[in-house]
Design a protein around this motif. Sequence first.
Motif, PDB file in Angstrom:
ATOM      1  N   LEU A 154      36.043  34.808  46.952  1.00 31.18           N
ATOM      2  CA  LEU A 154      37.211  35.082  46.105  1.00 31.18           C
ATOM      3  C   LEU A 154      37.052  34.442  44.730  1.00 31.18           C
ATOM      4  CD1 LEU A 154      40.155  34.621  48.641  1.00 31.18           C
ATOM      5  CD2 LEU A 154      39.513  36.725  47.473  1.00 31.18           C
ATOM      6  N   GLY A 155      36.504  33.214  44.715  1.00 29.97           N
ATOM      7  CA  GLY A 155      36.277  32.541  43.443  1.00 29.97           C
ATOM      8  C   GLY A 155      35.315  33.306  42.555  1.00 29.97           C
ATOM      9  N   ILE A 156      34.236  33.808  43.162  1.00 30.05           N
ATOM     10  CA  ILE A 156      33.246  34.580  42.404  1.00 30.05           C
ATOM     11  C   ILE A 156      33.858  35.867  41.860  1.00 30.05           C
ATOM     12  CG2 ILE A 156      31.084  35.889  42.610  1.00 30.05           C
ATOM     13  CD1 ILE A 156      30.174  33.782  44.658  1.00 30.05           C
ATOM     14  N   LEU A 157      34.680  36.527  42.682  1.00 28.34           N
ATOM     15  CA  LEU A 157      35.328  37.768  42.242  1.00 28.34           C
ATOM     16  C   LEU A 157      36.298  37.520  41.096  1.00 28.34           C
ATOM     17  CD1 LEU A 157      36.022  39.502  45.690  1.00 28.34           C
ATOM     18  CD2 LEU A 157      34.335  40.163  43.968  1.00 28.34           C
ATOM     19  N   VAL A 158      37.060  36.416  41.166  1.00 30.67           N
ATOM     20  CA  VAL A 158      38.005  36.090  40.094  1.00 30.67           C
ATOM     21  C   VAL A 158      37.258  35.788  38.806  1.00 30.67           C
ATOM     22  CG1 VAL A 158      39.708  34.395  39.302  1.00 30.67           C
ATOM     23  CG2 VAL A 158      39.837  35.299  41.627  1.00 30.67           C
ATOM     24  N   ILE A 159      36.163  35.022  38.910  1.00 31.49           N
ATOM     25  CA  ILE A 159      35.363  34.707  37.717  1.00 31.49           C
ATOM     26  C   ILE A 159      34.779  35.976  37.112  1.00 31.49           C
ATOM     27  CG2 ILE A 159      33.261  33.544  36.913  1.00 31.49           C
ATOM     28  CD1 ILE A 159      33.871  31.350  38.998  1.00 31.49           C
ATOM     29  N   ALA A 160      34.286  36.881  37.967  1.00 34.11           N
ATOM     30  CA  ALA A 160      33.748  38.150  37.472  1.00 34.11           C
ATOM     31  C   ALA A 160      34.834  38.978  36.794  1.00 34.11           C
ATOM     32  CB  ALA A 160      33.137  38.938  38.632  1.00 34.11           C
ATOM     33  N   LEU A 161      36.039  38.985  37.390  1.00 34.13           N
ATOM     34  CA  LEU A 161      37.169  39.694  36.779  1.00 34.13           C
ATOM     35  C   LEU A 161      37.505  39.095  35.421  1.00 34.13           C
ATOM     36  CD1 LEU A 161      39.531  41.735  36.963  1.00 34.13           C
ATOM     37  CD2 LEU A 161      40.848  39.946  38.116  1.00 34.13           C
ATOM     38  N   PHE A 162      37.488  37.767  35.331  1.00 34.20           N
ATOM     39  CA  PHE A 162      37.760  37.093  34.066  1.00 34.20           C
ATOM     40  C   PHE A 162      36.757  37.518  33.000  1.00 34.20           C
ATOM     41  CE2 PHE A 162      40.409  33.041  34.957  1.00 34.20           C
ATOM     42  CZ  PHE A 162      41.324  33.803  35.648  1.00 34.20           C
ATOM     43  N   ALA A 163      35.478  37.537  33.371  1.00 33.85           N
ATOM     44  CA  ALA A 163      34.434  37.880  32.400  1.00 33.85           C
ATOM     45  C   ALA A 163      34.615  39.306  31.881  1.00 33.85           C
ATOM     46  CB  ALA A 163      33.063  37.713  33.045  1.00 33.85           C
ATOM     47  N   VAL A 164      34.862  40.246  32.790  1.00 37.11           N
ATOM     48  CA  VAL A 164      35.033  41.646  32.390  1.00 37.11           C
ATOM     49  C   VAL A 164      36.286  41.816  31.529  1.00 37.11           C
ATOM     50  CG1 VAL A 164      35.451  43.981  33.244  1.00 37.11           C
ATOM     51  CG2 VAL A 164      33.784  42.523  34.392  1.00 37.11           C
ATOM     52  N   LEU A 165      37.386  41.179  31.951  1.00 37.76           N
ATOM     53  CA  LEU A 165      38.631  41.286  31.187  1.00 37.76           C
ATOM     54  C   LEU A 165      38.481  40.686  29.798  1.00 37.76           C
ATOM     55  CD1 LEU A 165      41.382  40.409  33.827  1.00 37.76           C
ATOM     56  CD2 LEU A 165      41.019  42.602  32.702  1.00 37.76           C
ATOM     57  N   GLY A 166      37.780  39.547  29.722  1.00 36.58           N
ATOM     58  CA  GLY A 166      37.560  38.926  28.424  1.00 36.58           C
ATOM     59  C   GLY A 166      36.833  39.850  27.473  1.00 36.58           C
ATOM     60  N   LEU A 167      35.763  40.482  27.949  1.00 42.18           N
ATOM     61  CA  LEU A 167      34.989  41.406  27.110  1.00 42.18           C
ATOM     62  C   LEU A 167      35.840  42.591  26.661  1.00 42.18           C
ATOM     63  CD1 LEU A 167      31.603  41.471  29.060  1.00 42.18           C
ATOM     64  CD2 LEU A 167      32.025  40.397  26.855  1.00 42.18           C
ATOM     65  N   LEU A 168      36.566  43.191  27.612  1.00 40.27           N
ATOM     66  CA  LEU A 168      37.340  44.388  27.293  1.00 40.27           C
ATOM     67  C   LEU A 168      38.520  44.090  26.371  1.00 40.27           C
ATOM     68  CD1 LEU A 168      37.427  46.245  30.739  1.00 40.27           C
ATOM     69  CD2 LEU A 168      36.085  46.827  28.715  1.00 40.27           C
ATOM     70  N   LEU A 169      39.246  43.003  26.650  1.00 45.82           N
ATOM     71  CA  LEU A 169      40.444  42.711  25.861  1.00 45.82           C
ATOM     72  C   LEU A 169      40.108  42.319  24.431  1.00 45.82           C
ATOM     73  CD1 LEU A 169      42.604  40.763  28.501  1.00 45.82           C
ATOM     74  CD2 LEU A 169      42.974  43.067  27.618  1.00 45.82           C
ATOM     75  N   VAL A 170      39.023  41.568  24.241  1.00 52.95           N
ATOM     76  CA  VAL A 170      38.606  41.214  22.882  1.00 52.95           C
ATOM     77  C   VAL A 170      38.235  42.478  22.102  1.00 52.95           C
ATOM     78  CG1 VAL A 170      36.863  40.021  21.504  1.00 52.95           C
ATOM     79  CG2 VAL A 170      37.856  38.892  23.480  1.00 52.95           C
ATOM     80  N   PHE A 171      37.483  43.356  22.742  1.00 50.96           N
ATOM     81  CA  PHE A 171      37.072  44.593  22.070  1.00 50.96           C
ATOM     82  C   PHE A 171      38.276  45.469  21.756  1.00 50.96           C
ATOM     83  CE2 PHE A 171      35.683  49.037  22.127  1.00 50.96           C
ATOM     84  CZ  PHE A 171      34.698  48.998  21.144  1.00 50.96           C
ATOM     85  N   MET A 172      39.197  45.583  22.709  1.00 54.13           N
ATOM     86  CA  MET A 172      40.394  46.406  22.495  1.00 54.13           C
ATOM     87  C   MET A 172      41.245  45.864  21.350  1.00 54.13           C
ATOM     88  SD  MET A 172      41.471  47.126  26.457  1.00 54.13           S
ATOM     89  CE  MET A 172      43.107  47.726  26.020  1.00 54.13           C
ATOM     90  N   GLU A 173      41.416  44.540  21.318  1.00 52.19           N
ATOM     91  CA  GLU A 173      42.227  43.964  20.246  1.00 52.19           C
ATOM     92  C   GLU A 173      41.585  44.213  18.884  1.00 52.19           C
ATOM     93  OE1 GLU A 173      44.804  39.989  19.665  1.00 52.19           O
ATOM     94  OE2 GLU A 173      42.670  39.632  19.872  1.00 52.19           O
ATOM     95  N   ARG A 174      40.279  44.073  18.806  1.00 47.51           N
ATOM     96  CA  ARG A 174      39.584  44.313  17.538  1.00 47.51           C
ATOM     97  C   ARG A 174      39.728  45.758  17.090  1.00 47.51           C
ATOM     98  NH1 ARG A 174      33.861  41.090  18.599  1.00 47.51           N
ATOM     99  NH2 ARG A 174      34.524  39.062  17.790  1.00 47.51           N
TER     100      ARG A 174
END
Length: 283
Positions: A32-52
């Motif tokens: 579960l920890g690995i999945l949450v970290i992976a979700l964080f990484a993907v969300l970080g990439l997508l949200l930064v790009f979307m905001e820009r």
Amino acid sequence: MISLEALKNEVQNWLQLHVGSTMALIAESVLLGILVIALFAVLGLLLVFMERKVSAVMQIRLGPNRVGPKGWLQTSADTLKLMLKEGLTPDGADKFLFNLAPFIIMIAAMLIMVPVAFARNFQIWDINIGVLYISSVASISVIAILMAGWSSNNKYSLLGAMRSGAQIISYELSAGIAVITMIILTGSLSVNDIIASQENGWWIFKGHIPAIIAFVIFMIAVTAETNRAPFDLAEAESELTAGFHTEYSGMKFALFFLAEYINIFIVCAVAAILFFGGWMPFH
């Protein structure tokens, strides 16, 4: 098509059969920890790009357009740059607190994710006080912000931390009152109970004027809590450079940056749960 609950049970049964109940619990927690970290990484990439990109459209400019097709790989390039940059600690800083602050803010963000229901039976922990848990754990991030600003031994970082801390604490009261309004309408603190209570209609509509006012107040308050414009005084570049994380670089800075965007995702998830039925429209 196999359901998420059935898949979860299959994984649990396989782990218990092959590694034992104690090791199965540990393995499940690690997974579960690995999945949450992976979700964080993907969300970080997508949200930064979307905001820009969204900001670029609003300001009639191109935005990221060099790295990858139409700039899609720009955030990946930025992540690689942050991973390769040297992490510096100022000479006059409190080294222990300075290095601890980014991890506290990330841990707080990961803990908030625990009761969030992404779909039916797709939740890390179905706690019966889920909304209270989210509100309580979210307050921990203020400690990390103040710790980062004070330990940096930089007056601009300290001023940025005090601004950010004061802003978060102030708007948490408004957000909390909006949340309490929905709890009163629902009669429960459980995330799943709140979602289930909207099966016959979203609270923002069937709660009438109080629910609409609560929604408006909640959205304004969480926009301020996540330091989005026009509430970005805590990171006023013309005055305070970068705010409380001015002295941070490399992955330490990346953790603050990532936690900020994860908090944006979490407040959006909470808004969807409280006012728009969570996953109910897609079940």
